[in-house]
Design a protein around this motif. Structure first.
Motif, PDB file in Angstrom:
ATOM      1  N   SER A 139     -15.193  -0.506  -1.205  1.00 60.98           N
ATOM      2  CA  SER A 139     -16.132  -1.119  -0.257  1.00 60.98           C
ATOM      3  C   SER A 139     -16.566  -2.532  -0.621  1.00 60.98           C
ATOM      4  CB  SER A 139     -17.364  -0.227  -0.094  1.00 60.98           C
ATOM      5  OG  SER A 139     -18.029  -0.070  -1.331  1.00 60.98           O
ATOM      6  N   SER A 140     -16.601  -2.873  -1.894  1.00 60.16           N
ATOM      7  CA  SER A 140     -17.083  -4.202  -2.299  1.00 60.16           C
ATOM      8  C   SER A 140     -15.957  -5.200  -2.547  1.00 60.16           C
ATOM      9  CB  SER A 140     -17.949  -4.082  -3.558  1.00 60.16           C
ATOM     10  OG  SER A 140     -17.176  -3.581  -4.647  1.00 60.16           O
ATOM     11  N   GLN A 141     -14.727  -4.811  -2.300  1.00 63.12           N
ATOM     12  CA  GLN A 141     -13.602  -5.699  -2.581  1.00 63.12           C
ATOM     13  C   GLN A 141     -13.505  -6.824  -1.550  1.00 63.12           C
ATOM     14  OE1 GLN A 141     -10.059  -3.272  -2.828  1.00 63.12           O
ATOM     15  NE2 GLN A 141     -10.760  -2.188  -4.659  1.00 63.12           N
ATOM     16  N   ASN A 142     -13.115  -8.013  -2.001  1.00 61.95           N
ATOM     17  CA  ASN A 142     -12.833  -9.072  -1.043  1.00 61.95           C
ATOM     18  C   ASN A 142     -11.489  -8.788  -0.385  1.00 61.95           C
ATOM     19  OD1 ASN A 142     -10.707 -10.099  -2.702  1.00 61.95           O
ATOM     20  ND2 ASN A 142     -12.179 -11.350  -3.850  1.00 61.95           N
ATOM     21  N   PHE A 143     -11.146  -9.575   0.639  1.00 61.49           N
ATOM     22  CA  PHE A 143      -9.982  -9.204   1.436  1.00 61.49           C
ATOM     23  C   PHE A 143      -8.681  -9.307   0.644  1.00 61.49           C
ATOM     24  CE2 PHE A 143      -6.615  -9.932   4.603  1.00 61.49           C
ATOM     25  CZ  PHE A 143      -6.706  -8.705   5.246  1.00 61.49           C
ATOM     26  N   ALA A 144      -8.538 -10.306  -0.184  1.00 59.57           N
ATOM     27  CA  ALA A 144      -7.316 -10.440  -0.979  1.00 59.57           C
ATOM     28  C   ALA A 144      -7.123  -9.229  -1.885  1.00 59.57           C
ATOM     29  CB  ALA A 144      -7.368 -11.723  -1.805  1.00 59.57           C
ATOM     30  N   THR A 145      -8.218  -8.787  -2.513  1.00 57.54           N
ATOM     31  CA  THR A 145      -8.142  -7.607  -3.374  1.00 57.54           C
ATOM     32  C   THR A 145      -7.852  -6.362  -2.557  1.00 57.54           C
ATOM     33  OG1 THR A 145      -9.723  -8.623  -4.897  1.00 57.54           O
ATOM     34  CG2 THR A 145      -9.380  -6.257  -5.110  1.00 57.54           C
ATOM     35  N   LEU A 146      -8.443  -6.286  -1.366  1.00 56.44           N
ATOM     36  CA  LEU A 146      -8.232  -5.127  -0.497  1.00 56.44           C
ATOM     37  C   LEU A 146      -6.755  -4.994  -0.123  1.00 56.44           C
ATOM     38  CD1 LEU A 146      -9.735  -2.817   0.976  1.00 56.44           C
ATOM     39  CD2 LEU A 146      -9.961  -4.366   2.939  1.00 56.44           C
ATOM     40  N   GLN A 147      -6.108  -6.097   0.179  1.00 57.51           N
ATOM     41  CA  GLN A 147      -4.675  -6.046   0.491  1.00 57.51           C
ATOM     42  C   GLN A 147      -3.882  -5.459  -0.681  1.00 57.51           C
ATOM     43  OE1 GLN A 147      -2.777  -9.545   2.628  1.00 57.51           O
ATOM     44  NE2 GLN A 147      -4.718 -10.463   2.018  1.00 57.51           N
ATOM     45  N   THR A 148      -4.190  -5.945  -1.866  1.00 56.97           N
ATOM     46  CA  THR A 148      -3.493  -5.441  -3.053  1.00 56.97           C
ATOM     47  C   THR A 148      -3.764  -3.965  -3.259  1.00 56.97           C
ATOM     48  OG1 THR A 148      -3.634  -7.622  -4.101  1.00 56.97           O
ATOM     49  CG2 THR A 148      -3.235  -5.742  -5.550  1.00 56.97           C
ATOM     50  N   THR A 149      -5.018  -3.561  -3.034  1.00 56.35           N
ATOM     51  CA  THR A 149      -5.397  -2.160  -3.209  1.00 56.35           C
ATOM     52  C   THR A 149      -4.646  -1.260  -2.230  1.00 56.35           C
ATOM     53  OG1 THR A 149      -7.584  -2.756  -4.034  1.00 56.35           O
ATOM     54  CG2 THR A 149      -7.325  -0.525  -3.168  1.00 56.35           C
ATOM     55  N   VAL A 150      -4.537  -1.700  -0.969  1.00 52.35           N
ATOM     56  CA  VAL A 150      -3.803  -0.917   0.031  1.00 52.35           C
ATOM     57  C   VAL A 150      -2.343  -0.752  -0.398  1.00 52.35           C
ATOM     58  CG1 VAL A 150      -2.898  -0.941   2.398  1.00 52.35           C
ATOM     59  CG2 VAL A 150      -5.306  -1.443   1.976  1.00 52.35           C
ATOM     60  N   HIS A 151      -1.742  -1.836  -0.851  1.00 48.89           N
ATOM     61  CA  HIS A 151      -0.358  -1.750  -1.320  1.00 48.89           C
ATOM     62  C   HIS A 151      -0.230  -0.796  -2.503  1.00 48.89           C
ATOM     63  CE1 HIS A 151       2.852  -2.855  -4.150  1.00 48.89           C
ATOM     64  NE2 HIS A 151       3.591  -2.983  -3.056  1.00 48.89           N
ATOM     65  N   MET A 181      -8.182  -0.998  11.016  1.00 45.73           N
ATOM     66  CA  MET A 181      -8.614  -0.062   9.978  1.00 45.73           C
ATOM     67  C   MET A 181      -9.397  -0.810   8.905  1.00 45.73           C
ATOM     68  SD  MET A 181      -4.916   0.664   8.204  1.00 45.73           S
ATOM     69  CE  MET A 181      -4.064  -0.547   7.215  1.00 45.73           C
ATOM     70  N   LEU A 182      -9.992  -0.051   8.007  1.00 45.01           N
ATOM     71  CA  LEU A 182     -10.768  -0.627   6.902  1.00 45.01           C
ATOM     72  C   LEU A 182     -11.758  -1.671   7.427  1.00 45.01           C
ATOM     73  CD1 LEU A 182      -7.741  -0.866   4.467  1.00 45.01           C
ATOM     74  CD2 LEU A 182      -9.765   0.546   4.077  1.00 45.01           C
ATOM     75  N   MET A 192      -7.287  -9.827  14.095  1.00 45.31           N
ATOM     76  CA  MET A 192      -5.990  -9.166  14.194  1.00 45.31           C
ATOM     77  C   MET A 192      -5.075  -9.562  13.035  1.00 45.31           C
ATOM     78  SD  MET A 192      -4.198  -6.977  16.084  1.00 45.31           S
ATOM     79  CE  MET A 192      -4.783  -6.974  17.795  1.00 45.31           C
ATOM     80  N   ALA A 193      -5.198 -10.804  12.583  1.00 44.40           N
ATOM     81  CA  ALA A 193      -4.349 -11.266  11.479  1.00 44.40           C
ATOM     82  C   ALA A 193      -4.611 -10.457  10.214  1.00 44.40           C
ATOM     83  CB  ALA A 193      -4.583 -12.755  11.222  1.00 44.40           C
ATOM     84  N   ASN A 194      -5.877 -10.147   9.947  1.00 44.82           N
ATOM     85  CA  ASN A 194      -6.207  -9.320   8.783  1.00 44.82           C
ATOM     86  C   ASN A 194      -5.606  -7.925   8.914  1.00 44.82           C
ATOM     87  OD1 ASN A 194      -7.635 -11.328   7.524  1.00 44.82           O
ATOM     88  ND2 ASN A 194      -9.618 -10.291   7.588  1.00 44.82           N
ATOM     89  N   PHE A 195      -5.729  -7.358  10.112  1.00 47.84           N
ATOM     90  CA  PHE A 195      -5.166  -6.024  10.336  1.00 47.84           C
ATOM     91  C   PHE A 195      -3.659  -6.041  10.076  1.00 47.84           C
ATOM     92  CE2 PHE A 195      -3.839  -2.744  13.727  1.00 47.84           C
ATOM     93  CZ  PHE A 195      -3.845  -1.712  12.814  1.00 47.84           C
ATOM     94  N   ALA A 196      -2.975  -7.065  10.565  1.00 47.65           N
ATOM     95  CA  ALA A 196      -1.535  -7.177  10.353  1.00 47.65           C
ATOM     96  C   ALA A 196      -1.203  -7.260   8.860  1.00 47.65           C
ATOM     97  CB  ALA A 196      -0.994  -8.400  11.092  1.00 47.65           C
ATOM     98  N   LYS A 197      -2.011  -7.995   8.106  1.00 48.33           N
ATOM     99  CA  LYS A 197      -1.775  -8.113   6.658  1.00 48.33           C
ATOM    100  C   LYS A 197      -1.959  -6.769   5.959  1.00 48.33           C
ATOM    101  CE  LYS A 197      -3.044 -13.003   6.397  1.00 48.33           C
ATOM    102  NZ  LYS A 197      -4.099 -13.978   6.011  1.00 48.33           N
TER     103      LYS A 197
END
Length: 348
Positions: A139-151, A181-182, A192-197
């Motif tokens: 929940s506290s992750q920034n978006f760049a970290t969130l992308q890595t976490t999802v991967h 999502m998220l 939408m760009a964030n969702f695509a990432k």
């Protein structure tokens, strides 16, 4: 004559090589519908049984038409089903649908020769059109970290399954992601760009472990063409990758015929517009109206099988085994734990 024949043979070989194997990269932009062989294509007839282990732990039992107790997955297989769908939650409070629980159920299905679909919610609990809550640990992750976490999380799920001898045929990157999502980072109507990432992060996490596993982007209301065009146009325009377009469809006795017709039209539009096959990842009908449920399912399955080039990949019934459970009324077992005639639709 011999020299001329050799020259003609060399010329033909050069032409063949030019057509079939120049060594250049495939420049297909993804807009050409995939072509499969209708005589050999696998058509998924499946069920999401994510509640099953919890029901069994609560004392629920299942019976065939003759009243003999039987394993639920075996019952479903005997009804013609060939695939099982399982949801995965990140850190569920009660433990159900965590990785250990999912592996146990996936092993059971695999032992029966059934194919596996994994449904990643990217949440600690239900994710659907009305809520897409981040796991507490993210929940506290920034978006760049969130992308890595999802991967990394997606890759970890795949590796855990692989270690246990399971390679899913399909993985949903998100569940009913009508508005992304998220939230709010990946809310499609906001960014939408964030969702695509995030979709791409999940996609890559799957492919890093199994390039043969097909990645699904799944949204609800399969009859709603405008919703599907809005979301998938947005994803395409932002460079998102996916292999299959997944849909939910939950009609009633009064509208199932219209829904099926509209859903088929939407499916054909999705295939033509994006060059990707389609699948019903969730469907259900009132358990107390099994006759109509069978008619609905038979019609839906027939319509999807009619899609050209076998680009209609299958139908999954959501939690058919649920009877007298959680107040859910759209299962396909009666109050005595026996399958209703609704499931006879999967026989062919």
């Amino acid at each position: 004559m011999k020299k001329r024949a050799i020259f003609v043979w060399i010329l033909l070989c050069c032409i063949a090589c030019k057509k079939g194997g120049s060594g250049q990269q495939n420049t297909d932009n993804g807009n050409t519908p995939p072509i499969t062989n209708p005589t050999t294509a696998f058509f998924a007839k499946g069920a999401d049984v994510s509640w099953l282990s919890q029901m069994e732990a609560s004392g629920y039992k299942f019976y065939n038409a003759g009243g003999m107790q039987q394993d639920c997955m075996q019952l479903l297989k005997d009804k013609g089903m060939n695939a099982i769908r399982l949801r995965v939650w990140v850190n569920p409070a009660d433990g159900w649908c965590n990785m250990a629980d999912v592996v146990t159920k996936a092993k059971r299905a695999t032992a029966l020769g059934m194919k596996i679909m994994i449904d990643l919610h990217y949440s600690d609990s239900w994710a659907d059109p009305g809520k897409q809550t981040k796991p507490a640990a993210w929940s506290s992750q920034n978006f760049a970290t969130l992308q890595t976490t999802v991967h990394d999380y997606t890759q970890s799920v795949m590796n855990t399954l692989k270690t246990n001898g399971i390679t899913p045929d399909w993985v949903q990157v998100g569940n009913e992601t009508n508005d992304g999502m998220l939230w709010d980072d990946g809310r499609a109507s906001i960014n939408m760009a964030n969702f695509a990432k995030l979709i791409n992060a999940g996609y890559q996490g799957v492919k890093d472990v199994s390039n043969t596993t097909q990645v699904i982007v799944h949204i609800s209301n399969g009859y709603d063409n405008s919703l599907f065009r809005w979301l998938f146009d947005g994803l395409k325009n932002n460079g998102a990758k996916w292999d299959i377009i997944g849909m939910s469809l939950y009609p009633t006795a009064s509208n199932w015929q219209n829904y099926n017709t509209q859903c088929l039209a939407n499916m054909n539009d999705m295939i033509a517009r994006y060059g990707k096959p389609v699948m019903i990842c969730e469907t259900g009908f009132a358990a107390n109206d099994a006759t109509t449920a069978k008619a609905f399912l038979s019609d839906l399955i027939g319509k999807i099988k009619s899609i050209s080039n076998s680009n209609g990949l299958g139908v999954f019934y959501w939690e058919p085994e649920a009877y007298n459970w959680m107040g859910y009324g759209l299962g396909a077992f009666d109050n005595n734990g026996k399958p209703t005639i609704a499931l006879d639709a999967f026989a062919n």
